[in-house]
Scaffold this motif. Structure first.
Motif, PDB file in Angstrom:
ATOM      1  N   PHE A   7       0.865  -1.177   0.000  1.00 53.69           N
ATOM      2  CA  PHE A   7       0.000   0.000   0.000  1.00 53.69           C
ATOM      3  C   PHE A   7       0.897   1.221   0.000  1.00 53.69           C
ATOM      4  N   LEU A   8       0.687   2.111  -0.967  1.00 54.62           N
ATOM      5  CA  LEU A   8       1.447   3.350  -1.051  1.00 54.62           C
ATOM      6  C   LEU A   8       0.520   4.531  -0.839  1.00 54.62           C
ATOM      7  N   ALA A   9       0.966   5.463  -0.005  1.00 54.54           N
ATOM      8  CA  ALA A   9       0.225   6.689   0.261  1.00 54.54           C
ATOM      9  C   ALA A   9       1.170   7.873   0.128  1.00 54.54           C
ATOM     10  N   ILE A  57      -0.401  -4.051  -5.807  1.00 49.61           N
ATOM     11  CA  ILE A  57      -0.106  -2.723  -5.274  1.00 49.61           C
ATOM     12  C   ILE A  57      -1.423  -1.987  -5.124  1.00 49.61           C
ATOM     13  N   MET A  58      -1.631  -1.410  -3.941  1.00 49.22           N
ATOM     14  CA  MET A  58      -2.810  -0.602  -3.669  1.00 49.22           C
ATOM     15  C   MET A  58      -2.346   0.839  -3.453  1.00 49.22           C
ATOM     16  N   LEU A  59      -3.014   1.772  -4.099  1.00 48.82           N
ATOM     17  CA  LEU A  59      -2.609   3.171  -4.055  1.00 48.82           C
ATOM     18  C   LEU A  59      -3.674   4.022  -3.377  1.00 48.82           C
ATOM     19  N   CYS A  60      -3.219   5.053  -2.652  1.00 50.73           N
ATOM     20  CA  CYS A  60      -4.154   5.974  -2.023  1.00 50.73           C
ATOM     21  C   CYS A  60      -4.844   6.824  -3.087  1.00 50.73           C
ATOM     22  N   PRO A  61      -5.928   7.505  -2.747  1.00 52.51           N
ATOM     23  CA  PRO A  61      -6.666   8.299  -3.730  1.00 52.51           C
ATOM     24  C   PRO A  61      -5.875   9.465  -4.322  1.00 52.51           C
ATOM     25  N   GLY A  62      -4.749   9.837  -3.732  1.00 54.96           N
ATOM     26  CA  GLY A  62      -3.960  10.950  -4.240  1.00 54.96           C
ATOM     27  C   GLY A  62      -3.261  10.689  -5.562  1.00 54.96           C
ATOM     28  N   PHE A  63      -3.220   9.455  -6.011  1.00 60.01           N
ATOM     29  CA  PHE A  63      -2.586   9.135  -7.287  1.00 60.01           C
ATOM     30  C   PHE A  63      -3.531   9.466  -8.431  1.00 60.01           C
ATOM     31  N   THR A  64      -3.036  10.198  -9.430  1.00 56.94           N
ATOM     32  CA  THR A  64      -3.852  10.549 -10.588  1.00 56.94           C
ATOM     33  C   THR A  64      -3.888   9.377 -11.565  1.00 56.94           C
ATOM     34  N   HIS A  65      -4.763   9.481 -12.551  1.00 57.06           N
ATOM     35  CA  HIS A  65      -4.845   8.435 -13.576  1.00 57.06           C
ATOM     36  C   HIS A  65      -3.502   8.294 -14.303  1.00 57.06           C
ATOM     37  N   ASP A  67      -0.522   9.023 -13.050  1.00 57.26           N
ATOM     38  CA  ASP A  67       0.404   8.384 -12.104  1.00 57.26           C
ATOM     39  C   ASP A  67       0.199   6.870 -12.101  1.00 57.26           C
ATOM     40  N   ILE A  68      -1.057   6.463 -12.053  1.00 58.64           N
ATOM     41  CA  ILE A  68      -1.389   5.039 -11.999  1.00 58.64           C
ATOM     42  C   ILE A  68      -0.913   4.329 -13.263  1.00 58.64           C
ATOM     43  N   ALA A  69      -1.141   4.963 -14.416  1.00 54.36           N
ATOM     44  CA  ALA A  69      -0.706   4.365 -15.684  1.00 54.36           C
ATOM     45  C   ALA A  69       0.805   4.170 -15.706  1.00 54.36           C
ATOM     46  N   LYS A  70       1.558   5.133 -15.185  1.00 55.04           N
ATOM     47  CA  LYS A  70       3.013   5.032 -15.154  1.00 55.04           C
ATOM     48  C   LYS A  70       3.452   3.912 -14.202  1.00 55.04           C
ATOM     49  N   ILE A  71       2.749   3.759 -13.083  1.00 53.54           N
ATOM     50  CA  ILE A  71       3.066   2.679 -12.150  1.00 53.54           C
ATOM     51  C   ILE A  71       2.803   1.322 -12.807  1.00 53.54           C
ATOM     52  N   VAL A  72       1.664   1.188 -13.490  1.00 57.85           N
ATOM     53  CA  VAL A  72       1.348  -0.061 -14.199  1.00 57.85           C
ATOM     54  C   VAL A  72       2.440  -0.365 -15.220  1.00 57.85           C
ATOM     55  N   GLU A  73       2.863   0.647 -15.960  1.00 59.75           N
ATOM     56  CA  GLU A  73       3.928   0.470 -16.947  1.00 59.75           C
ATOM     57  C   GLU A  73       5.234   0.042 -16.279  1.00 59.75           C
ATOM     58  N   THR A  74       5.515   0.606 -15.125  1.00 59.33           N
ATOM     59  CA  THR A  74       6.770   0.326 -14.408  1.00 59.33           C
ATOM     60  C   THR A  74       6.810  -1.092 -13.847  1.00 59.33           C
ATOM     61  N   VAL A  75       5.702  -1.559 -13.265  1.00 61.26           N
ATOM     62  CA  VAL A  75       5.719  -2.863 -12.589  1.00 61.26           C
ATOM     63  C   VAL A  75       5.388  -4.030 -13.517  1.00 61.26           C
ATOM     64  N   SER A  80      -0.944  -6.761  -9.967  1.00 61.65           N
ATOM     65  CA  SER A  80      -2.234  -6.092  -9.883  1.00 61.65           C
ATOM     66  C   SER A  80      -2.030  -4.698  -9.290  1.00 61.65           C
ATOM     67  N   VAL A  81      -2.602  -3.670  -9.931  1.00 60.30           N
ATOM     68  CA  VAL A  81      -2.529  -2.308  -9.409  1.00 60.30           C
ATOM     69  C   VAL A  81      -3.952  -1.829  -9.158  1.00 60.30           C
ATOM     70  N   ASN A  82      -4.230  -1.436  -7.915  1.00 58.72           N
ATOM     71  CA  ASN A  82      -5.571  -1.028  -7.492  1.00 58.72           C
ATOM     72  C   ASN A  82      -5.495   0.342  -6.839  1.00 58.72           C
ATOM     73  N   VAL A  83      -6.609   1.067  -6.865  1.00 58.01           N
ATOM     74  CA  VAL A  83      -6.647   2.403  -6.293  1.00 58.01           C
ATOM     75  C   VAL A  83      -7.810   2.503  -5.317  1.00 58.01           C
ATOM     76  N   ALA A  84      -7.531   3.043  -4.128  1.00 54.50           N
ATOM     77  CA  ALA A  84      -8.575   3.288  -3.134  1.00 54.50           C
ATOM     78  C   ALA A  84      -9.256   4.613  -3.489  1.00 54.50           C
ATOM     79  N   ARG A  85     -10.542   4.602  -3.674  1.00 55.21           N
ATOM     80  CA  ARG A  85     -11.299   5.820  -3.967  1.00 55.21           C
ATOM     81  C   ARG A  85     -12.462   5.917  -2.988  1.00 55.21           C
ATOM     82  N   GLY A  86     -12.767   7.135  -2.557  1.00 53.89           N
ATOM     83  CA  GLY A  86     -13.880   7.342  -1.645  1.00 53.89           C
ATOM     84  C   GLY A  86     -15.065   7.949  -2.365  1.00 53.89           C
ATOM     85  N   ASP A  87     -16.164   8.064  -1.651  1.00 51.63           N
ATOM     86  CA  ASP A  87     -17.325   8.747  -2.201  1.00 51.63           C
ATOM     87  C   ASP A  87     -17.172  10.257  -1.966  1.00 51.63           C
ATOM     88  N   GLY A  88     -18.087  11.043  -2.473  1.00 50.56           N
ATOM     89  CA  GLY A  88     -18.019  12.499  -2.354  1.00 50.56           C
ATOM     90  C   GLY A  88     -17.887  12.994  -0.923  1.00 50.56           C
TER      91      GLY A  88
END
Length: 105
Positions: A7-9, A57-65, A67-75, A80-88
């Motif tokens: 988990f990365l934050a 890899i699980m990422l905090c909501p602070g990662f942009t789309h 950022d996530i794409a670059k992480i997927v490319e890197t690993v 598996s790359v997943n992102v934690a997202r909250g509701d409004g």
């Protein structure tokens, strides 16, 4: 063999060499790392995959789309790359606290 996840934050004052930990059961090993920016995140993800054999890899909501794409490319495609997202309302609560604590100054 345990399932290995990370988990990365983000935090503005993070030092990934100091702000990390591991939680382990017999079947699950969770690495937690707090990074300051995307370059640190990429380095940590790459190292965790290469040195620890991370499966997910699980990422905090602070990662942009982007950022996530670059992480997927890197690993690579076998991690598996997943992102934690909250509701409004939940996101609003988190941002209010982060603002109060000086994250965005």
């Amino acid at each position: 063999m345990a399932f290995k996840a990370a988990f990365l934050a983000h935090a503005p004052d993070a030092d990934p060499q100091k702000h990390q930990g591991v939680v382990e059961t017999g079947k699950y090993k969770l690495f937690v790392v707090v990074v300051k920016n995307q370059n640190e995140a990429l380095n940590e993800c790459k190292n965790l995959v290469e040195k620890e054999g991370i499966h997910a890899i699980m990422l905090c909501p602070g990662f942009t789309h982007k950022d996530i794409a670059k992480i997927v490319e890197t690993v690579g495609e076998k991690v598996s790359v997943n992102v934690a997202r909250g509701d409004g309302p939940g996101t609003r609560i988190a941002i209010e606290v982060m603002q109060r604590e000086g994250w965005f100054s």
